[in-house]
Motif scaffolding. Structure first.
Motif, mmCIF file in Angstrom:
data_model
loop_
_atom_site.group_PDB
_atom_site.id
_atom_site.type_symbol
_atom_site.label_atom_id
_atom_site.label_comp_id
_atom_site.label_asym_id
_atom_site.label_seq_id
_atom_site.Cartn_x
_atom_site.Cartn_y
_atom_site.Cartn_z
ATOM 1 N N TYR A 46 59.050 36.841 35.592
ATOM 2 C CA TYR A 46 57.793 37.426 36.062
ATOM 3 C C TYR A 46 58.018 38.799 36.676
ATOM 4 O O TYR A 46 57.292 39.748 36.380
ATOM 5 C CB TYR A 46 57.089 36.502 37.071
ATOM 6 C CG TYR A 46 55.701 36.998 37.393
ATOM 7 C CD1 TYR A 46 54.655 36.828 36.483
ATOM 8 C CD2 TYR A 46 55.443 37.710 38.557
ATOM 9 C CE1 TYR A 46 53.393 37.335 36.738
ATOM 10 C CE2 TYR A 46 54.184 38.219 38.820
ATOM 11 C CZ TYR A 46 53.162 38.024 37.909
ATOM 12 O OH TYR A 46 51.911 38.548 38.158
ATOM 13 N N TYR A 152 42.601 44.069 44.473
ATOM 14 C CA TYR A 152 42.183 43.639 43.144
ATOM 15 C C TYR A 152 40.719 43.303 43.317
ATOM 16 O O TYR A 152 40.364 42.362 44.020
ATOM 17 C CB TYR A 152 42.992 42.426 42.660
ATOM 18 C CG TYR A 152 44.258 42.852 41.958
ATOM 19 C CD1 TYR A 152 44.217 43.815 40.963
ATOM 20 C CD2 TYR A 152 45.478 42.285 42.276
ATOM 21 C CE1 TYR A 152 45.365 44.221 40.319
ATOM 22 C CE2 TYR A 152 46.632 42.690 41.631
ATOM 23 C CZ TYR A 152 46.559 43.656 40.655
ATOM 24 O OH TYR A 152 47.694 44.065 40.015
ATOM 25 N N THR A 181 44.354 46.588 35.826
ATOM 26 C CA THR A 181 44.588 45.152 35.625
ATOM 27 C C THR A 181 43.274 44.358 35.530
ATOM 28 O O THR A 181 43.148 43.301 36.146
ATOM 29 C CB THR A 181 45.469 44.610 36.780
ATOM 30 O OG1 THR A 181 46.431 45.606 37.120
ATOM 31 C CG2 THR A 181 46.224 43.360 36.391
ATOM 32 N N LEU A 184 44.922 40.388 32.358
ATOM 33 C CA LEU A 184 46.386 40.274 32.361
ATOM 34 C C LEU A 184 46.878 40.640 30.962
ATOM 35 O O LEU A 184 46.344 40.148 29.968
ATOM 36 C CB LEU A 184 46.771 38.832 32.710
ATOM 37 C CG LEU A 184 48.248 38.507 32.799
ATOM 38 C CD1 LEU A 184 48.913 39.280 33.939
ATOM 39 C CD2 LEU A 184 48.427 37.001 33.038
ATOM 40 N N ARG A 187 52.374 39.365 28.045
ATOM 41 C CA ARG A 187 53.705 39.444 28.663
ATOM 42 C C ARG A 187 54.608 38.350 28.085
ATOM 43 O O ARG A 187 54.637 37.211 28.590
ATOM 44 C CB ARG A 187 53.596 39.292 30.185
ATOM 45 C CG ARG A 187 52.777 40.392 30.845
ATOM 46 C CD ARG A 187 52.716 40.232 32.364
ATOM 47 N NE ARG A 187 51.941 41.299 32.975
ATOM 48 C CZ ARG A 187 51.730 41.417 34.291
ATOM 49 N NH1 ARG A 187 52.241 40.527 35.125
ATOM 50 N NH2 ARG A 187 51.019 42.405 34.767
ATOM 51 N N PHE A 198 50.180 32.199 39.577
ATOM 52 C CA PHE A 198 48.855 31.891 40.139
ATOM 53 C C PHE A 198 48.412 30.461 39.825
ATOM 54 O O PHE A 198 47.732 29.826 40.611
ATOM 55 C CB PHE A 198 47.816 32.879 39.608
ATOM 56 C CG PHE A 198 48.209 34.296 39.862
ATOM 57 C CD1 PHE A 198 48.073 34.839 41.133
ATOM 58 C CD2 PHE A 198 48.765 35.079 38.864
ATOM 59 C CE1 PHE A 198 48.455 36.142 41.397
ATOM 60 C CE2 PHE A 198 49.160 36.378 39.116
ATOM 61 C CZ PHE A 198 49.004 36.910 40.382
ATOM 62 N N PHE A 236 39.095 36.794 39.861
ATOM 63 C CA PHE A 236 40.182 37.706 40.221
ATOM 64 C C PHE A 236 39.886 39.162 39.839
ATOM 65 O O PHE A 236 40.129 40.090 40.602
ATOM 66 C CB PHE A 236 41.475 37.236 39.544
ATOM 67 C CG PHE A 236 42.639 38.136 39.800
ATOM 68 C CD1 PHE A 236 43.290 38.110 41.015
ATOM 69 C CD2 PHE A 236 43.082 39.016 38.823
ATOM 70 C CE1 PHE A 236 44.359 38.950 41.262
ATOM 71 C CE2 PHE A 236 44.158 39.860 39.056
ATOM 72 C CZ PHE A 236 44.799 39.819 40.286
ATOM 73 N N HIS A 284 51.735 50.682 36.041
ATOM 74 C CA HIS A 284 51.981 49.340 36.575
ATOM 75 C C HIS A 284 53.406 48.880 36.228
ATOM 76 O O HIS A 284 53.662 47.711 35.953
ATOM 77 C CB HIS A 284 50.947 48.363 35.996
ATOM 78 C CG HIS A 284 50.557 47.242 36.917
ATOM 79 N ND1 HIS A 284 49.395 47.243 37.639
ATOM 80 C CD2 HIS A 284 51.155 46.067 37.212
ATOM 81 C CE1 HIS A 284 49.303 46.121 38.330
ATOM 82 N NE2 HIS A 284 50.363 45.389 38.101
ATOM 83 N N ARG A 287 53.871 47.072 32.923
ATOM 84 C CA ARG A 287 53.477 45.662 32.848
ATOM 85 C C ARG A 287 52.108 45.457 32.220
ATOM 86 O O ARG A 287 51.690 44.328 32.002
ATOM 87 C CB ARG A 287 53.470 45.063 34.261
ATOM 88 C CG ARG A 287 54.835 45.038 34.892
ATOM 89 C CD ARG A 287 54.759 44.784 36.384
ATOM 90 N NE ARG A 287 54.399 43.426 36.757
ATOM 91 C CZ ARG A 287 55.224 42.383 36.737
ATOM 92 N NH1 ARG A 287 56.459 42.546 36.321
ATOM 93 N NH2 ARG A 287 54.824 41.185 37.135
#
Ligand SMILES: Cc1cc2nc3c(=O)[nH]c(=O)nc-3n(C[C@H](O)[C@H](O)[C@H](O)COP(=O)(O)O)c2cc1C
Ligand SMILES: CCCCC(=O)C(=O)O
Length: 389
Positions: A46, A152, A181, A184, A187, A198, A236, A284, A287
């Protein structure tokens, strides 16, 4: 006389007279490999992972490495002052710790330890909305040290308003709003292990402790934690947000607001037009958008567009003192440090984070001096050449 961060170098050699050597490497690029061996595959994937095939993260490093410093000689660097003014505050060095969420997957002492380390070194700490510890507890751990809050921006207006009120009440002075963001990204390191902190309830502390968030739950968090996580995932972020929505933040936050994740000059102009105080040029840490422009390559264009209307900060790929030099020479007022301090935390808790801060700033101080400069404000693009080979 201003503090000379380079004194840490001499301190290390002096300690060596009693046989002591630093507990962690002083070349911060080595921390990732050590962390890989220390943490389980989920957490290390992560933190070290990035979007897609990792090309943006690699490009971040390459864009910094490609730029080379041209040192100048015989310019009296005996007295140096690394302090800079950022958002109306005088910082002892051009550095803040970037918002990094879910730090409890790195070390049980998590955000309070990172925040204490920052406070001990006089460096501002930017607390993530997605922290593993509620913002009030982190604030308490910091005493009266400078702290900033990263938002966020939740879909639910009442939760957003509540976060801003809580952050203000807890003494956070500046607001960093992360724009990159709204979703997401893809990844693969996390996907291959089907690991997202999360969903294990990590990174939800600010939400689960929030009265406005809890008002949206049918049952208290402890009675139905799965429903609370689902509610968190749903609120979120909000991919529907557009520039006019910034008016809500401007109305509800009276301190400086900085937009994090700006890469295009036109976005910087829009930020200034919307009454924002600064931007962080950042992808970021590679990411979010795989294939995105390297942050250092985007920096000069944003600096030019910002003029004197915005404070321009920088992150993504900073690992060494010369990276700090290069970002400042390209026009950033200060840099944010991301993964390296998370690795320092993983490897040695608060002491590890302090080690990382001190190494980075000592190396920067020495780079500055050895290149013929006595303060960050002396740097300009003319101090760099681009290696095109
Ligand atoms: C594990 C991890 C968690 C992060 N969490 C957040 C976050 O909660 N909010 C945010 O704005 N940025 C977050 N970031 C991005 C950092 O603030 C910063 O932009 C990035 O780490 C800079 O790149 P670098 O790590 O290559 O230096 C996170 C980065 C990492 C590695
Ligand atoms: C949805 C991502 C939240 C944490 C974060 O910013 C990161 O992992 O990069």
């Amino acid at each position: 006389m201003a503090k000379h961060w380079a004194d840490f170098q001499y301190e290390i050699y002096l300690n060596g007279l009693t046989g002591a050597v630093p507990r962690l490497p002083t070349d911060l690029t080595r921390l990732e490999a050590l962390t890989e061996r220390r943490l389980g595959p989920g957490p290390v994937g992560y933190v070290a992972g990035s979007a897609g095939d990792g090309s943006t993260a690699r490009a971040n490093r390459a864009a910094l490495e490609r730029r080379r410093i041209v040192p100048r000689m015989l310019r009296d660097v005996h007295e140096r002052d690394l302090s800079v003014e950022v958002l109306g505050r005088c910082l002892p060095a051009p550095l803040a710790l970037a918002p990094v969420g879910v730090l409890s997957i790195m070390h049980p002492d998590a955000e309070p330890a990172a925040a204490r380390a920052a406070a001990a070194q006089g460096v501002p700490y930017i607390l993530s909305s997605a922290s593993s510890t509620p913002m009030e507890q982190v604030a308490e751990a910091m005493g009266d040290a400078e702290r900033w809050f990263q938002l966020y921006w939740p879909k639910d207006r009442e939760v957003a308003r509540s976060f801003l009120n809580r952050a203000r009440a807890a003494g956070y002075t500046a607001l960093f709003v992360t724009l990159d963001t709204p979703l997401l990204s893809w990844r693969p390191r996390d996907l291959d292990q089907a690991y997202l902190p999360f969903l294990h309830g990590v990174g939800t502390a600010n939400y689960f402790s929030d009265p406005a968030f809890r008002a949206g739950l049918a049952k208290p968090v402890h009675e139905d934690p799965d429903a609370a996580v689902t509610h968190f995932v749903g609120m979120f972020a909000d991919p529907g947000k557009t520039w006019p929505d910034l008016a809500f933040l401007r109305e509800n936050w009276d301190g400086p607001i900085v937009l994090k994740g700006v890469l295009h000059p036109d976005d910087a102009r829009q930020a200034a037009d919307a009454g924002m105080d600064g931007v962080v040029v950042s992808n970021h840490g590679g990411r979010q958008v795989a294939g995105a422009v390297a942050a250092a390559d985007a920096l000069p264009g944003v600096v030019e567009a910002a003029g004197d209307r915005l404070t321009v900060l920088f992150d993504s790929g900073v690992r060494t003192g010369d990276d700090v030099f290069k970002a400042l020479a390209l026009g950033a007022r200060a840099v944010l440090l991301g993964r390296p301090y998370a690795y320092g935390l993983a490897l040695d808790g608060q002491a590890g984070v302090e080690h990382v801060i001190r190494c980075l700033l000592a190396e920067f101080d020495l780079t500055l001096a050895l290149s013929g400069h006595a303060s960050p404000s002396a740097l300009s693009p003319a101090d760099l050449v681009e290696d095109t080979a």
